[in-house]
Design a protein around this motif. Structure first.
Motif, PDB file in Angstrom:
ATOM      1  N   GLU A 193      12.746 -39.133 -15.743  1.00  0.00           N
ATOM      2  CA  GLU A 193      11.707 -39.613 -14.950  1.00  0.00           C
ATOM      3  C   GLU A 193      11.574 -39.414 -13.016  1.00  0.00           C
ATOM      4  N   GLN A 194      13.164 -39.834 -12.672  1.00  0.00           N
ATOM      5  CA  GLN A 194      13.346 -40.459 -11.287  1.00  0.00           C
ATOM      6  C   GLN A 194      14.388 -38.707 -11.227  1.00  0.00           C
ATOM      7  N   ASN A 195      15.038 -38.521 -12.493  1.00  0.00           N
ATOM      8  CA  ASN A 195      15.706 -36.812 -12.046  1.00  0.00           C
ATOM      9  C   ASN A 195      15.139 -36.079 -12.072  1.00  0.00           C
ATOM     10  N   GLY A 253      11.642 -36.262  -3.220  1.00  0.00           N
ATOM     11  CA  GLY A 253      13.175 -35.833  -2.400  1.00  0.00           C
ATOM     12  C   GLY A 253      13.660 -37.718  -2.006  1.00  0.00           C
ATOM     13  N   ARG A 254      13.212 -38.096  -2.699  1.00  0.00           N
ATOM     14  CA  ARG A 254      13.776 -39.326  -3.672  1.00  0.00           C
ATOM     15  C   ARG A 254      15.596 -39.436  -4.128  1.00  0.00           C
ATOM     16  N   ALA A 274      13.030 -31.740 -10.003  1.00  0.00           N
ATOM     17  CA  ALA A 274      11.624 -30.730  -9.018  1.00  0.00           C
ATOM     18  C   ALA A 274      11.226 -30.242  -7.627  1.00  0.00           C
ATOM     19  N   THR A 275      12.034 -31.110  -7.018  1.00  0.00           N
ATOM     20  CA  THR A 275      12.121 -30.744  -5.000  1.00  0.00           C
ATOM     21  C   THR A 275      13.178 -29.354  -4.926  1.00  0.00           C
ATOM     22  N   LEU A 316      22.021 -40.385 -10.482  1.00  0.00           N
ATOM     23  CA  LEU A 316      21.583 -38.814 -10.165  1.00  0.00           C
ATOM     24  C   LEU A 316      22.341 -37.779 -11.430  1.00  0.00           C
ATOM     25  N   LEU A 317      21.612 -37.917 -12.925  1.00  0.00           N
ATOM     26  CA  LEU A 317      21.983 -36.604 -13.623  1.00  0.00           C
ATOM     27  C   LEU A 317      23.049 -34.942 -12.715  1.00  0.00           C
ATOM     28  N   ASN A 318      24.032 -34.745 -13.220  1.00  0.00           N
ATOM     29  CA  ASN A 318      24.140 -33.424 -12.679  1.00  0.00           C
ATOM     30  C   ASN A 318      23.646 -32.387 -13.654  1.00  0.00           C
ATOM     31  N   PRO A 319      23.526 -31.450 -13.408  1.00  0.00           N
ATOM     32  CA  PRO A 319      22.382 -30.305 -14.236  1.00  0.00           C
ATOM     33  C   PRO A 319      23.297 -30.570 -15.419  1.00  0.00           C
TER      34      PRO A 319
END
Length: 124
Positions: free
Chosen positions: A81-83, A22-23, A88-89, A28-31
Motif C-alpha cells: 500500500e505504501q508503494n 509524497g511520503r 500514484a504520485t 521502496l519496490l522498484n518498478p
C-alpha cells in the motif's frame, strides 16, 4: 482482461490520492518488483473470480491469496500500500508499471491460449 486490470488500478489510485501523498516508503519496490507483484495479485483475483463463478470461494479466500502473494514477494500489505501511494504520485512511473503489467498479463493469456489449443489438437 483490461477490465480486470483497470478497475483495481483505479480503486488503488483513488485510495492512494486520499492518503499520505509524497511520503517515500520505508521499503521502496522498484518498478519491476511492483509489476511482478501486481501481476500475481491480478492472477489471484482471476482465480478467485473463477472459483466464485463455480460457487466454490470462501469469503476470505481473496485475502488469504493476497497474503500468500505478499509472502512470495517478501512484502506485506502495508509495504504494498505504501508503494502504491508512492507511485500514484509519480504517474509516469505508474503508467510504465501498468504497461509492464498489461504486457505480462497478455503474455500469460497468450501462453494459456496456446497451451489450450495444443491440448485440443492432441485430444487431451
Amino acid at each position: 482482461m483490461y477490465k480486470q486490470v483497470v478497475l483495481p488500478v483505479f480503486v488503488l489510485l483513488l485510495w492512494a490520492c486520499n492518503s499520505q501523498e509524497g511520503r517515500k516508503p520505508d521499503r521502496l519496490l522498484n518498478p519491476d518488483q511492483m509489476a511482478a507483484l501486481i501481476v500475481d495479485l491480478q492472477m489471484a483475483d482471476a482465480w478467485v473470480a473463477i472459483k466464485r463463478s463455480e460457487g466454490d470461494a470462501p469469503s476470505d479466500m481473496q485475502w488469504k491469496l493476497y497474503d500468500s502473494v505478499f509472502s512470495i514477494h517478501e512484502v506485506n500489505r502495508q509495504i504494498f500500500e505504501q508503494n502504491i501511494q508512492w507511485y500514484a504520485t509519480r504517474l509516469a512511473e505508474m503508467d510504465q508499471i501498468y504497461d509492464d503489467v498489461i504486457q505480462r498479463l497478455n503474455l500469460i493469456q497468450a501462453d494459456t491460449t496456446l497451451k489450450e489449443s495444443g491440448s485440443a489438437k492432441s485430444g487431451l
